[in-house]
Design an enzyme around this catalytic site. Structure first.
Site, PDB file in Angstrom:
ATOM      1  N   TYR A  48     -37.568  18.985  80.159  1.00  0.00           N
ATOM      2  CA  TYR A  48     -38.566  18.701  79.109  1.00  0.00           C
ATOM      3  C   TYR A  48     -39.727  19.641  79.386  1.00  0.00           C
ATOM      4  O   TYR A  48     -40.728  19.259  79.987  1.00  0.00           O
ATOM      5  CB  TYR A  48     -38.974  17.211  79.159  1.00  0.00           C
ATOM      6  CG  TYR A  48     -37.783  16.367  78.804  1.00  0.00           C
ATOM      7  CD1 TYR A  48     -37.523  16.036  77.471  1.00  0.00           C
ATOM      8  CD2 TYR A  48     -36.853  15.992  79.773  1.00  0.00           C
ATOM      9  CE1 TYR A  48     -36.373  15.336  77.131  1.00  0.00           C
ATOM     10  CE2 TYR A  48     -35.708  15.301  79.437  1.00  0.00           C
ATOM     11  CZ  TYR A  48     -35.477  14.973  78.117  1.00  0.00           C
ATOM     12  OH  TYR A  48     -34.339  14.296  77.771  1.00  0.00           O
ATOM     13  N   GLY A  98     -31.287  27.920  96.872  1.00  0.00           N
ATOM     14  CA  GLY A  98     -31.531  29.361  96.691  1.00  0.00           C
ATOM     15  C   GLY A  98     -32.981  29.713  97.001  1.00  0.00           C
ATOM     16  O   GLY A  98     -33.269  30.779  97.558  1.00  0.00           O
ATOM     17  N   ASP A  99     -33.882  28.814  96.655  1.00  0.00           N
ATOM     18  CA  ASP A  99     -35.304  29.066  96.942  1.00  0.00           C
ATOM     19  C   ASP A  99     -35.541  29.006  98.452  1.00  0.00           C
ATOM     20  O   ASP A  99     -36.331  29.780  98.991  1.00  0.00           O
ATOM     21  CB  ASP A  99     -36.188  28.026  96.245  1.00  0.00           C
ATOM     22  CG  ASP A  99     -35.904  27.970  94.757  1.00  0.00           C
ATOM     23  OD1 ASP A  99     -35.615  29.032  94.171  1.00  0.00           O
ATOM     24  OD2 ASP A  99     -35.945  26.869  94.182  1.00  0.00           O
ATOM     25  N   ASN A 107     -32.067  33.596  89.458  1.00  0.00           N
ATOM     26  CA  ASN A 107     -32.160  32.163  89.136  1.00  0.00           C
ATOM     27  C   ASN A 107     -31.760  31.843  87.695  1.00  0.00           C
ATOM     28  O   ASN A 107     -32.541  31.246  86.935  1.00  0.00           O
ATOM     29  CB  ASN A 107     -33.605  31.708  89.352  1.00  0.00           C
ATOM     30  CG  ASN A 107     -33.747  30.813  90.567  1.00  0.00           C
ATOM     31  OD1 ASN A 107     -32.818  30.082  90.888  1.00  0.00           O
ATOM     32  ND2 ASN A 107     -34.878  30.853  91.217  1.00  0.00           N
ATOM     33  N   GLY A 118     -21.538  31.674 103.088  1.00  0.00           N
ATOM     34  CA  GLY A 118     -22.664  32.353 103.725  1.00  0.00           C
ATOM     35  C   GLY A 118     -23.356  33.317 102.788  1.00  0.00           C
ATOM     36  O   GLY A 118     -23.644  32.981 101.635  1.00  0.00           O
ATOM     37  N   ASN A 129     -41.303  26.260  95.015  1.00  0.00           N
ATOM     38  CA  ASN A 129     -40.470  25.861  96.159  1.00  0.00           C
ATOM     39  C   ASN A 129     -40.499  26.959  97.232  1.00  0.00           C
ATOM     40  O   ASN A 129     -40.580  26.680  98.434  1.00  0.00           O
ATOM     41  CB  ASN A 129     -39.006  25.647  95.743  1.00  0.00           C
ATOM     42  CG  ASN A 129     -38.837  24.584  94.660  1.00  0.00           C
ATOM     43  OD1 ASN A 129     -39.739  23.797  94.415  1.00  0.00           O
ATOM     44  ND2 ASN A 129     -37.679  24.570  94.008  1.00  0.00           N
ATOM     45  N   GLY A 182     -39.777  23.415  91.315  1.00  0.00           N
ATOM     46  CA  GLY A 182     -39.936  24.598  90.468  1.00  0.00           C
ATOM     47  C   GLY A 182     -39.715  25.789  91.370  1.00  0.00           C
ATOM     48  O   GLY A 182     -40.358  25.894  92.434  1.00  0.00           O
ATOM     49  N   ALA A 183     -38.792  26.663  90.974  1.00  0.00           N
ATOM     50  CA  ALA A 183     -38.265  27.673  91.890  1.00  0.00           C
ATOM     51  C   ALA A 183     -39.332  28.423  92.702  1.00  0.00           C
ATOM     52  O   ALA A 183     -39.249  28.478  93.936  1.00  0.00           O
ATOM     53  CB  ALA A 183     -37.410  28.656  91.103  1.00  0.00           C
ATOM     54  N   GLU A 184     -40.311  28.982  92.013  1.00  0.00           N
ATOM     55  CA  GLU A 184     -41.263  29.850  92.732  1.00  0.00           C
ATOM     56  C   GLU A 184     -42.174  29.027  93.634  1.00  0.00           C
ATOM     57  O   GLU A 184     -42.513  29.442  94.752  1.00  0.00           O
ATOM     58  CB  GLU A 184     -42.095  30.670  91.741  1.00  0.00           C
ATOM     59  CG  GLU A 184     -41.278  31.528  90.779  1.00  0.00           C
ATOM     60  CD  GLU A 184     -40.747  30.758  89.564  1.00  0.00           C
ATOM     61  OE1 GLU A 184     -40.987  29.536  89.475  1.00  0.00           O
ATOM     62  OE2 GLU A 184     -40.097  31.383  88.709  1.00  0.00           O
TER      63      GLU A 184
HETATM   64  O1  KDG Z   1     -34.193  26.520  92.251  1.00  0.00           O
HETATM   65  C1  KDG Z   1     -34.595  25.173  92.118  1.00  0.00           C
HETATM   66  C2  KDG Z   1     -35.176  25.009  90.773  1.00  0.00           C
HETATM   67  O2  KDG Z   1     -34.131  25.144  89.868  1.00  0.00           O
HETATM   68  C3  KDG Z   1     -35.792  23.665  90.528  1.00  0.00           C
HETATM   69  O3  KDG Z   1     -36.765  23.349  91.483  1.00  0.00           O
HETATM   70  C4  KDG Z   1     -36.369  23.526  89.159  1.00  0.00           C
HETATM   71  O4  KDG Z   1     -37.441  25.574  88.677  1.00  0.00           O
HETATM   72  C5  KDG Z   1     -36.581  24.789  88.381  1.00  0.00           C
HETATM   73  C6  KDG Z   1     -35.676  25.086  87.267  1.00  0.00           C
HETATM   74  O5  KDG Z   1     -36.074  25.743  86.337  1.00  0.00           O
HETATM   75  O6  KDG Z   1     -34.538  24.677  87.312  1.00  0.00           O
END
Ligand code: KDG
Length: 316
Positions: A104, A257-258, A165, A230, A37, A33-35
């Protein structure tokens, strides 16, 4: 806290091999989950990171909490929701170049987050508040939560970093997403889009033009991820492109990206120049893609030092 962030962490199901998901029978479970991570990435680098959210009162939610705690992320404001489940997602490695994601997460516990979950002091006492464009698209109450957190950060001089994101599967209405992303970007000190996200926000395609428009919106620093090429960076003092890091094989790009965001934020917390912070962001991004999973490739401070200075294949 050095950085406070919030959003949805899910149970992640990684396929054990490449192929269409209907012919894959075994997955290994992980967490992502992005944040969250970003919070884990920062914590591994020695920064104090706090993550809040809602998870379900189920094994996946418990797994997320124990993992975050084991990683040293502060979860004191994370809520276990008794009525809604933890979100899940499956990866499909359709072929060696294409990954599909199946979410889900509708009506997940995290989508029930709301302004009452906010601890004002928790945000007001942080150095940075990190936000992504995923959370405001989870639900209307999550959108309100994001805007309220920004208001608190602004009142308390807490710096805001924003990674758009973009998740098109969460965007029912692109105009709605554009409006909320622009609102967040206008309040942010640091914006870290990829090229397509920069284009979505500004209509421009060139890194420099994207950065100029984001700086005009009010950002102090912009770092644009260019993948293999880069990253481009710009603030009032510095501008340039940091070259990509050559790697043998991309194993899993989800979470790169995280990792970049964690590397940049950690660098800025260590008083790096923007260029130095972006170099570090690139290094974390490279380490992330060389490993399966959203968080597994994030390095500790010691691993990062080895990666920076030691080019041997085997570390004995
Ligand atoms: O940036 C990585 C996320 O995409 C992944 O961990 C899952 O948070 C997520 C998402 O919504 O895709």
């Amino acid at each position: 806290m050095d950085v406070v962030t919030f959003g949805e962490m899910m149970a992640v199901f990684n396929p054990d091999r490449i192929g269409p998901i209907n012919s894959i029978y075994t997955f290994h479970k992980s967490v992502g989950g992005a944040e969250g991570n970003v919070a884990i990435g920062l914590s591994r680098l020695g920064n104090k990171a706090g993550f809040f959210s809602r998870v379900g009162n189920d094994p996946f939610g418990k797994n997320i909490i124990s993992l975050l705690r084991a990683e040293g992320v502060d979860t004191s404001r994370l809520i276990t929701d008794e009525d809604f489940p933890t979100g899940l997602y499956f990866k499909e490695k359709r072929n060696s170049n294409l990954m599909n994601i199946y979410y889900y997460r509708n009506n997940s516990a995290a989508s029930r987050m709301n302004v009452d979950d906010l601890d004002i002091e928790y945000i007001a006492n942080a150095k940075w508040l990190h936000i992504t464009g995923i959370t405001p698209l989870l639900s209307e109450n999550c959108r309100e939560l994001v805007l309220k957190s920004i208001e608190i950060a602004k009142e308390s001089n807490v710096k805001i970093s924003f990674d758009p994101n973009i998740r098109t599967k969460l965007m029912d209405d692109k105009g709605y997403a554009f409006d909320i992303f622009t609102q967040i970007a206008s309040a942010s000190d640091l914006i870290m889009p990829g090229i397509s996200e920069g284009k979505f926000l500004t209509g421009e395609e060139e890194p420099e033009k994207i950065a100029n428009k984001l700086l005009e919106l009010g950002a102090e620093k912009v770092a644009i991820k260019l993948g293999e090429q880069g990253a481009y960076f710009k603030n009032t003092m510095e501008e340039g492109t940091v070259p990509g890091i050559e790697i043998r094989e991309v194993i899993d790009s989800v979470g790169a990206g995280d990792a970049f965001a964690a590397g940049v934020l950690s660098g800025l917390l260590d008083n790096f120049t923007l260029k130095e912070a972006v170099i570090q962001g690139n290094q974390l991004g490279a380490l992330a893609v060389m490993c399966e999973g959203d968080i597994e490739g994030l390095p500790t401070k010691q691993e990062l030092e080895i990666f920076k200075h030691d080019k041997d294949d085997v570390f004995r």
